[in-house]
Scaffold this motif. Structure first.
Motif, PDB file in Angstrom:
ATOM      1  N   THR A 130     102.484  29.215 -11.400  1.00 49.46           N
ATOM      2  CA  THR A 130     103.548  28.897 -10.455  1.00 49.46           C
ATOM      3  C   THR A 130     104.893  29.419 -10.941  1.00 49.46           C
ATOM      4  O   THR A 130     105.734  29.829 -10.143  1.00 49.46           O
ATOM      5  CB  THR A 130     103.632  27.376 -10.230  1.00 49.46           C
ATOM      6  OG1 THR A 130     102.344  26.879  -9.894  1.00 49.46           O
ATOM      7  CG2 THR A 130     104.603  27.047  -9.113  1.00 49.46           C
ATOM      8  N   ALA A 134     107.202  31.886  -8.780  1.00 48.28           N
ATOM      9  CA  ALA A 134     108.588  31.548  -8.456  1.00 48.28           C
ATOM     10  C   ALA A 134     109.561  32.612  -8.960  1.00 48.28           C
ATOM     11  O   ALA A 134     110.542  32.947  -8.275  1.00 48.28           O
ATOM     12  CB  ALA A 134     108.943  30.183  -9.043  1.00 48.28           C
ATOM     13  N   VAL A 176     107.742  30.073  -0.312  1.00 50.93           N
ATOM     14  CA  VAL A 176     106.978  30.262  -1.547  1.00 50.93           C
ATOM     15  C   VAL A 176     105.787  29.305  -1.589  1.00 50.93           C
ATOM     16  O   VAL A 176     104.675  29.693  -1.981  1.00 50.93           O
ATOM     17  CB  VAL A 176     107.881  30.051  -2.776  1.00 50.93           C
ATOM     18  CG1 VAL A 176     107.073  30.169  -4.061  1.00 50.93           C
ATOM     19  CG2 VAL A 176     109.018  31.054  -2.778  1.00 50.93           C
ATOM     20  N   SER A 177     105.987  28.063  -1.177  1.00 57.84           N
ATOM     21  CA  SER A 177     104.904  27.070  -1.200  1.00 57.84           C
ATOM     22  C   SER A 177     103.776  27.463  -0.257  1.00 57.84           C
ATOM     23  O   SER A 177     102.595  27.361  -0.604  1.00 57.84           O
ATOM     24  CB  SER A 177     105.455  25.688  -0.826  1.00 57.84           C
ATOM     25  OG  SER A 177     106.439  25.257  -1.749  1.00 57.84           O
ATOM     26  N   SER A 180     101.906  30.601  -1.702  1.00 59.75           N
ATOM     27  CA  SER A 180     101.116  30.379  -2.918  1.00 59.75           C
ATOM     28  C   SER A 180      99.860  29.555  -2.671  1.00 59.75           C
ATOM     29  O   SER A 180      98.892  29.645  -3.434  1.00 59.75           O
ATOM     30  CB  SER A 180     101.976  29.692  -3.987  1.00 59.75           C
ATOM     31  OG  SER A 180     102.458  28.449  -3.512  1.00 59.75           O
ATOM     32  N   THR A 241     106.246  18.536  -5.246  1.00 61.80           N
ATOM     33  CA  THR A 241     106.887  19.827  -5.493  1.00 61.80           C
ATOM     34  C   THR A 241     107.941  19.710  -6.588  1.00 61.80           C
ATOM     35  O   THR A 241     108.861  18.900  -6.508  1.00 61.80           O
ATOM     36  CB  THR A 241     107.555  20.350  -4.205  1.00 61.80           C
ATOM     37  OG1 THR A 241     106.568  20.471  -3.181  1.00 61.80           O
ATOM     38  CG2 THR A 241     108.204  21.697  -4.446  1.00 61.80           C
ATOM     39  N   THR A 244     108.309  24.937  -8.475  1.00 61.73           N
ATOM     40  CA  THR A 244     108.911  25.977  -7.634  1.00 61.73           C
ATOM     41  C   THR A 244     110.416  25.791  -7.537  1.00 61.73           C
ATOM     42  O   THR A 244     111.190  26.747  -7.650  1.00 61.73           O
ATOM     43  CB  THR A 244     108.286  25.957  -6.231  1.00 61.73           C
ATOM     44  OG1 THR A 244     106.874  26.144  -6.341  1.00 61.73           O
ATOM     45  CG2 THR A 244     108.877  27.054  -5.363  1.00 61.73           C
TER      46      THR A 244
END
Length: 311
Positions: A130, A134, A176-177, A180, A241, A244
């Motif tokens: 991750t 990121a 991004v979440s 991924s 979260t 990230t």
């Protein structure tokens, strides 16, 4: 020589065979490392967090019992409330969009002969660190990055300040979440689509169902148990979260625009060394997760359908 059988005892009881006792002992040996690891790294920290939530402790001085003071202070803390709102926004944005895109991609790849290559490409971000993901996206979101340059060339406008604008920073985290986690959901949905009975599909086609109607009225409802499972996992993941946000933005900025609950817990505990309030915020996150999960389980009766459900 065969294995010994259980020996009858008075009163109808039977003595357990030696090989069964031996197998059970070996079972305990193989399970023990996992049980010990779970107790040390999950159960013990969980109990410690519950205890610390009712105390005042900076990691060095003596524990001081304060009761519900930490919970009261946290529920009145604007930073926690901002963190909860940001976290829920991330969940509301990423879960529906992420699952929706994954279903569409899974259906599109289902009939392709080269789908293995595409699945590898989609799944690559899932097995990638991750932190690395990121950092890559951080470079893409720069004013001179790939994404900004593409927007500037296609639309002829000044590229947005993705990580410097409070209104766009949270959207950047959501992008991004979604990216991924896409690969894992695609593979899960493809497995669910392939598990649908061909007889059901054939019966719908005989009745005159087209591709769109077949998907909306047959395949999507039968895929709903998989969607329900994925939504549970995705919501819990989105509520946690942290990495990230920690890598992509600096100090959960700008103006705490990307501050999540887990980042808030980290900031209190390891930034300010206020382990009592930090543990209280962790308990609040646990309660919030349980509430959302219970709501999801309660709502499943309305949209989750199984192949053997009565009509």
């Amino acid at each position: 020589m065969g294995r010994s059988v259980a020996t009858p005892l008075p009163g109808g009881l039977r003595k357990e065979a030696a090989w069964r006792r031996r197998d059970r002992s070996w079972g305990y040996v193989f399970v023990a490392p996992q049980v010990v690891g779970m107790a040390i790294f999950v159960l013990l920290p969980f109990v410690a967090s519950l205890v610390l939530a009712f105390t005042s402790w900076d990691g060095l001085t003596e524990l001081t019992w304060v009761g519900f003071e930490n919970f009261t202070a946290q529920l009145q803390d604007e930073l926690l409330l901002r963190s909860i709102v940001n976290t829920l926004l991330i969940a509301v944005i990423t879960v529906p969009l992420g699952l929706g895109f994954a279903v569409i991609i899974a259906v599109a790849l289902e009939k392709l002969k080269t789908r293995t290559l595409y699945l590898i490409l989609f799944f690559a971000p899932v097995v990638t660190s991750t932190v690395a993901v990121a950092m890559i996206w951080q470079q893409m979101f720069r004013s001179d990055g790939v994404l900004s340059n593409a927007i500037s060339k296609i639309f002829g406008i000044t590229p947005p300040d993705w990580l410097g604008d409070p209104k766009l920073a949270l959207i950047a985290v959501c992008i991004v979440s979604i990216w991924s986690s896409m690969g894992l959901n695609v593979i899960i949905f493809m497995a669910g689509l392939q598990n649908i009975s061909p007889s059901v599909i054939e019966a719908a086609r005989i009745d005159g169902a087209g591709a769109f109607r077949l998907f909306m009225q047959i395949r999507l409802p039968l895929l709903s148990p998989i969607i329900f499972f994925s939504s549970i996992v995705a919501f819990i993941s989105s509520l946690q979260t942290f990495d990230t946000v920690f890598i992509l933005t600096q100090d959960a900025g700008p103006d705490n625009a990307t501050r999540t609950i887990v980042y808030h817990i980290y900031d209190l505990g390891f930034g300010r060394f206020e382990f009592g309030p930090s543990s209280a915020a962790a308990v609040i996150l646990l309660v919030l997760t349980l509430v959302i999960t219970v709501i999801q389980f309660g709502a499943q009766k309305k949209f989750v359908h199984y192949e053997d459900d009565p009509v």
